[in-house]
Design a protein around this motif. Structure first.
Motif, mmCIF file in Angstrom:
data_model
loop_
_atom_site.group_PDB
_atom_site.id
_atom_site.type_symbol
_atom_site.label_atom_id
_atom_site.label_comp_id
_atom_site.label_asym_id
_atom_site.label_seq_id
_atom_site.Cartn_x
_atom_site.Cartn_y
_atom_site.Cartn_z
ATOM 1 N N GLN A 225 -43.054 -17.967 73.572
ATOM 2 C CA GLN A 225 -41.899 -17.463 74.307
ATOM 3 C C GLN A 225 -42.266 -17.102 75.741
ATOM 4 N N GLY A 226 -43.484 -16.562 75.918
ATOM 5 C CA GLY A 226 -43.944 -16.231 77.272
ATOM 6 C C GLY A 226 -44.065 -17.464 78.144
ATOM 7 N N ILE A 227 -44.541 -18.559 77.552
ATOM 8 C CA ILE A 227 -44.655 -19.812 78.314
ATOM 9 C C ILE A 227 -43.278 -20.325 78.708
ATOM 10 N N LEU A 228 -42.328 -20.302 77.751
ATOM 11 C CA LEU A 228 -40.963 -20.763 78.048
ATOM 12 C C LEU A 228 -40.320 -19.915 79.146
ATOM 13 N N ASP A 229 -40.527 -18.584 79.078
ATOM 14 C CA ASP A 229 -39.951 -17.697 80.104
ATOM 15 C C ASP A 229 -40.575 -17.968 81.465
#
Length: 280
Positions: A225-229
Motif C-alpha cells: 500500500q505504501g508503494i501504491l500511495d
C-alpha cells in the motif's frame, strides 16, 4: 419586468395552495404516459377554482389542458408553476394572445432547460455537498450528521422553491429568457462541472480501499500500500469509483446490487487476508 398588475384574480392564499400541492404531490400517480402531469394539474386546481368558479366548462378545460405529459426537476420546476399561474390569470382577465397553445408551448418548452439546470444544481451539487458535511459530522457516530442533512436540505429546498414559484408568478412569460438560449446552456455546463468536482472530492474523502499486505523477504519488507500511495495516492478508491460508475451507468446494475456485491467482496477479502497471514 412586466408591468405591475393593476387587477388580479389570484390572491396569495390561492397561490400558496397551488405551491404546496406541487411540492407535496408532484410525483403523484406517475406513469410513463404522464409522469408529473397529474401532479401539475392537481396543483392548478385551486387556481382554476378561483379563476373560473362561475364557469365550470372553462375550469374543466384548464385542468384537462394541464393533464398532458409533463416532466421536469420538481424543486426548480416550481418556477414553471408560478409562471403558468400568472399566464392563466392574465388569460382569464381577457388577454387573447395567451391562448391554450401559447401556455402549453411555453410550459413544455421550459421543462427541459429547467430540468437540466435543476438536475445539475440539486442532485449534482447541493446533495453531495450537504452529504459530505453530514458524513463529516457523523464520523464518530454523532446524530448531528443526519439531523444537519435533513434540516439543511429541506430548508434550502422549501425556501428556494417558494421564492421561485412566486418570482415566476411575478415575471410571467418574461422569465423564459432566464432558462433558454446560450446563457442557460452555460449555466447548466457550469453547474454540471461543479457537480463533478464535488462528487470527486466526496469520493476522495470518504471512499477508502487499501491492500494491507507487507511482503517479507528476509530482512527486507515491502509495504504494498505504501508503494501504491507513493506512485498514485488514493489509486484504489479511484478505481473503485470508476468501476462502480461503469457497472451502474453502462451495464444497468442497480445501486443495491452494487452494495451487496461490495459486502460479499469485503467479507471475502478479509477472509483471504486472514488466511494469508495465518500461513505466512
Amino acid at each position: 419586468m412586466e408591468e405591475k398588475r393593476t387587477y388580479q384574480l389570484l390572491d396569495k392564499a390561492t397561490l400558496k395552495k397551488s405551491y404546496i400541492r406541487w411540492m407535496m404531490f408532484n410525483l403523484v400517480a406517475t406513469s410513463f404516459e404522464f409522469l408529473e402531469a397529474l401532479g401539475f394539474s392537481y396543483s392548478m386546481q385551486p387556481v382554476a377554482d378561483k379563476l373560473y368558479k362561475d364557469r365550470p366548462e372553462e375550469r374543466k378545460a384548464m385542468l384537462q389542458r394541464h393533464a398532458i405529459f409533463y416532466n421536469t426537476e420538481p424543486q426548480l420546476g416550481a418556477l414553471i408553476n408560478g409562471i403558468v399561474c400568472g399566464l392563466e390569470e392574465q388569460r382569464a382577465l381577457g388577454k387573447k394572445e395567451l391562448d391554450d397553445e401559447f401556455i402549453n408551448s411555453l410550459k413544455i418548452g421550459l421543462m427541459g432547460p429547467v430540468a437540466g439546470i435543476g438536475d445539475s444544481m440539486i442532485p449534482g451539487m447541493l446533495i453531495p455537498i450537504l452529504l459530505s458535511i453530514g458524513m463529516g459530522l457523523s464520523v464518530n457516530g454523532s446524530v448531528l450528521g443526519p439531523l444537519f442533512y435533513i434540516i439543511a436540505f429541506n430548508s434550502i429546498i422549501l425556501i428556494g422553491s417558494r421564492f421561485l414559484f412566486f418570482k415566476g408568478y411575478e415575471l410571467g412569460a418574461e422569465s423564459v429568457d432566464l432558462f433558454v438560449g446560450k446563457k442557460a446552456q452555460k449555466i447548466t455546463q457550469a453547474f454540471s462541472l461543479l457537480g463533478v468536482i464535488v462528487v470527486g472530492g466526496v469520493a476522495a474523502s470518504y471512499v477508502n480501499l487499501s491492500l494491507p499486505f507487507v511482503l517479507n523477504f528476509g530482512e527486507a519488507k515491502i509495504d504494498v500500500q505504501g508503494i501504491l500511495d507513493g506512485i498514485f495516492p488514493k489509486l484504489l478508491p479511484l478505481l473503485l469509483v470508476i468501476i462502480s460508475w461503469f457497472f451502474m451507468s453502462k451495464k444497468g446494475v442497480s445501486p443495491m446490487k452494487m452494495i451487496g456485491s461490495y459486502f460479499v467482496l469485503a467479507f471475502g477479502g478479509v477472509g483471504i487476508v486472514y488466511l494469508i497471514r495465518l500461513f505466512m
